[in-house]
Write a protein that holds these residues in place. Structure first.
Motif, short mmCIF file in Angstrom:
data_model
loop_
_atom_site.label_atom_id
_atom_site.label_comp_id
_atom_site.label_asym_id
_atom_site.label_seq_id
_atom_site.Cartn_x
_atom_site.Cartn_y
_atom_site.Cartn_z
N ILE A 47 0.91 -1.19 -0.06
CA ILE A 47 -0.17 -0.02 -0.03
C ILE A 47 0.72 1.21 -0.09
N GLU A 48 0.63 2.17 -0.89
CA GLU A 48 1.32 3.31 -1.18
C GLU A 48 0.83 4.56 -0.85
N ALA A 49 1.54 5.44 -0.88
CA ALA A 49 0.73 6.95 -0.59
C ALA A 49 1.86 8.02 -1.36
N THR A 50 1.24 8.76 -2.06
CA THR A 50 2.16 9.90 -2.71
C THR A 50 2.68 11.02 -1.97
N CYS A 51 3.61 11.62 -2.41
CA CYS A 51 4.24 12.74 -1.72
C CYS A 51 3.17 13.95 -1.56
N ASN A 52 1.92 13.89 -2.39
CA ASN A 52 0.75 15.03 -2.47
C ASN A 52 -0.14 14.51 -1.46
N GLN A 53 -0.48 13.12 -1.51
CA GLN A 53 -1.57 12.65 -0.60
C GLN A 53 -1.14 12.90 0.84
N LEU A 88 4.43 -0.79 3.50
CA LEU A 88 3.99 0.50 3.12
C LEU A 88 5.13 1.16 2.33
N GLY A 89 4.75 1.83 1.35
CA GLY A 89 5.66 2.68 0.53
C GLY A 89 5.15 4.01 0.30
N GLY A 90 6.18 4.72 -0.07
CA GLY A 90 6.01 6.08 -0.36
C GLY A 90 6.41 6.27 -1.81
N ASP A 91 5.45 7.05 -2.51
CA ASP A 91 5.77 7.13 -4.04
C ASP A 91 5.95 8.56 -4.44
N HIS A 92 6.78 8.79 -5.26
CA HIS A 92 7.31 10.02 -5.74
C HIS A 92 7.95 10.74 -4.45
N LEU A 93 8.51 10.50 -3.52
CA LEU A 93 8.96 11.07 -2.41
C LEU A 93 10.26 12.34 -3.04
N GLY A 94 9.97 13.08 -2.92
CA GLY A 94 10.93 14.31 -3.30
C GLY A 94 10.35 15.65 -3.26
#
Length: 206
Positions: A47-53, A88-94
């Motif tokens: 399950i991932e969340a993006t940097c904007n979410q 748990l994953g983080g997507d587009h972290l930057g």
């Protein structure tokens, strides 16, 4: 065969490539469905969340990484999905959420975000520093992108040691629409050429 993240590179090298579905959503119904599938089949649930979410400032969901992890944990208990099946994953972290700021200020925010993700137990990190900040081109070259990604990886490693957890696993590069989706119609996405992917990997290794 039930595949873990740590298995993917080895299996590819052995000529037996496998994958793990990634659910990138903060909606409880979508999350419960994924967790129920993991509970019923024994499969890993990524399950991932993006940097904007989700970020240290709340993102558009209003959740920090710790809040998101708690949400997933509560739903997992409701669906009787064991904790050891969840990744748990983080997507587009930057720096993407702060790209209207000068690069140094945006990267400082990105560092705080990455540290918060790791402290909350996120283990799969997509480091994406490819976007330009204020006064920069919209897309950065491989060298600038890799330097910033390495900077974020160093923060992640430090946070993992401080938390006493396992080191993160990283995804690098980007060829997909912007985090959270594009704000315009897309007719096609051109896949990355193999030589470009090899160059990206080599520059990040260096």
């Amino acid at each position: 065969m039930r595949v873990a993240l740590d298995d993917l590179a080895r299996l590819r090298i052995e000529g037996r490539p496998r994958g793990i579905p990634s659910v990138c959503s903060a909606h409880p119904i979508a999350l419960r469905a994924a967790l129920r599938h993991g509970s019923e089949t024994g499969a890993k649930v990524l399950i991932e969340a993006t940097c904007n979410q989700v970020n240290h400032r709340g993102g558009y969901t209003g959740m920090s990484p710790a809040d998101f992890a708690a949400l997933v944990g509560g739903l997992a208990r409701a669906e009787r999905c064991p904790e050891d099946r969840i990744i748990l994953g983080g997507d587009h972290l930057g720096p993407n959420p702060w790209r209207d700021l000068p690069a140094e200020a945006a990267m400082a925010e990105a560092e705080r975000m990455v540290a918060a993700y790791v402290a909350a137990g996120f283990r799969k990190l997509h480091l994406d520093a490819s976007m330009g900040c204020a006064g920069e081109p919209a897309a950065l070259d491989d060298t600038a992108t890799a330097r910033r990604a390495a900077r974020l990886a160093a923060v992640a490693e430090t946070a993992a040691r401080a938390a006493g957890g396992p080191p993160p696993l990283y995804i690098i590069g980007t060829e997909v629409p912007p985090p959270g989706g594009a704000d315009h119609a897309l007719d096609a996405i051109t896949p990355t050429a193999p030589e470009a992917a090899r160059r990206t990997i080599a520059v990040h290794r260096a």
